[in-house]
Design a protein around this motif. Structure first.
Motif, PDB file in Angstrom:
ATOM      1  N   TRP A  34       0.980  -1.254   0.139  1.00  0.00           N
ATOM      2  CA  TRP A  34       0.044   0.083  -0.111  1.00  0.00           C
ATOM      3  C   TRP A  34       0.820   1.301   0.011  1.00  0.00           C
ATOM      4  O   TRP A  34       0.474   2.015  -0.684  1.00  0.00           O
ATOM      5  CB  TRP A  34      -0.814   0.231   1.275  1.00  0.00           C
ATOM      6  CG  TRP A  34      -2.350  -0.450   0.968  1.00  0.00           C
ATOM      7  CD1 TRP A  34      -3.203  -0.289  -0.107  1.00  0.00           C
ATOM      8  CD2 TRP A  34      -2.732  -1.544   1.873  1.00  0.00           C
ATOM      9  NE1 TRP A  34      -4.249  -1.159   0.254  1.00  0.00           N
ATOM     10  CE2 TRP A  34      -4.143  -1.932   1.248  1.00  0.00           C
ATOM     11  CE3 TRP A  34      -2.566  -2.040   2.993  1.00  0.00           C
ATOM     12  CZ2 TRP A  34      -5.027  -2.727   1.982  1.00  0.00           C
ATOM     13  CZ3 TRP A  34      -3.480  -3.048   3.483  1.00  0.00           C
ATOM     14  CH2 TRP A  34      -4.607  -3.275   2.929  1.00  0.00           C
ATOM     15  N   SER A  57      -8.075   1.170  -4.471  1.00  0.00           N
ATOM     16  CA  SER A  57      -8.095   0.412  -3.417  1.00  0.00           C
ATOM     17  C   SER A  57      -9.332   0.060  -2.747  1.00  0.00           C
ATOM     18  O   SER A  57      -9.414  -0.960  -2.083  1.00  0.00           O
ATOM     19  CB  SER A  57      -7.210   1.302  -2.323  1.00  0.00           C
ATOM     20  OG  SER A  57      -5.768   1.505  -2.612  1.00  0.00           O
ATOM     21  N   SER A  82      -6.957  -4.928  -3.195  1.00  0.00           N
ATOM     22  CA  SER A  82      -6.939  -3.570  -2.649  1.00  0.00           C
ATOM     23  C   SER A  82      -5.626  -3.004  -2.932  1.00  0.00           C
ATOM     24  O   SER A  82      -5.540  -1.758  -3.456  1.00  0.00           O
ATOM     25  CB  SER A  82      -7.363  -3.273  -1.378  1.00  0.00           C
ATOM     26  OG  SER A  82      -7.324  -2.251  -0.927  1.00  0.00           O
TER      27      SER A  82
END
Length: 169
Positions: A34, A57, A82
């Motif tokens: 992320w 995401s 995601s």
């Protein structure tokens, strides 16, 4: 563009390897994904990139939460999608998810046919939902233990990513 492909491939191969080895995808791995994706999107498109990251995401979680609710897909698989969505963007992660489900269905069907369990699993599936609609009780769909019908969804996700990298979509 090459960096984005390499980042997505690295994250997906790493996640699939972990999933196959330990039955889980490390949250540390996913958080690094992320952060890497967020940084990449910001460096590439500044504020617009952050919006693209957020939308990409959010989409997998929004679309797959119902499958997690019934424990038909693992949280790690949704988090992986995601992470990838943040990097790939909404249109590409949506197509990747569709291909992943198709690959997962084909893989599952092949395993069930080879193991001779197809009719038993179809009966289990229909009885599971009959019980839910009759009682309203949500019990985990996935049975405990290592079973042939338990696929690691990160593998079909990897297959979908490879189509993306190959320019199929």
């Amino acid at each position: 563009m090459v960096f984005r492909y390499c980042l997505v491939l690295l994250l997906t191969v790493g996640a699939a390897g972990m999933d196959l080895r330990t039955q889980k995808i490390s949250n540390i791995w996913l958080c690094c994904g992320w952060l890497s994706g967020l940084g990449h999107q910001f460096l590439t498109d500044q504020i617009r990139g952050l919006g693209s990251f957020a939308a990409g995401s959010f989409l997998p979680a929004a679309l797959l939460w119902i499958l997690f609710l019934f424990r038909m897909i693992g949280a790690g698989d949704i988090k992986l999608l995601s992470v990838l969505g943040g990097i790939m963007g909404v249109p590409d992660i949506l197509i990747c998810m569709i291909w992943s489900v198709i690959f997962g269905a084909v893989l599952s069907a092949a395993i069930l046919i080879i193991c001779g369990d197809l009719s038993r699993r179809l009966t289990y599936f229909t009885n599971y939902f009959k019980l839910y609609f009759r009682t309203g009780k949500r019990i985990p769909y996935r049975r405990e233990g290592s079973r042939p019908e338990h696929i690691h969804f990160s593998v079909p996700v990897l297959m979908g990513v490879l189509l993306w990298i190959g320019g199929f979509y």
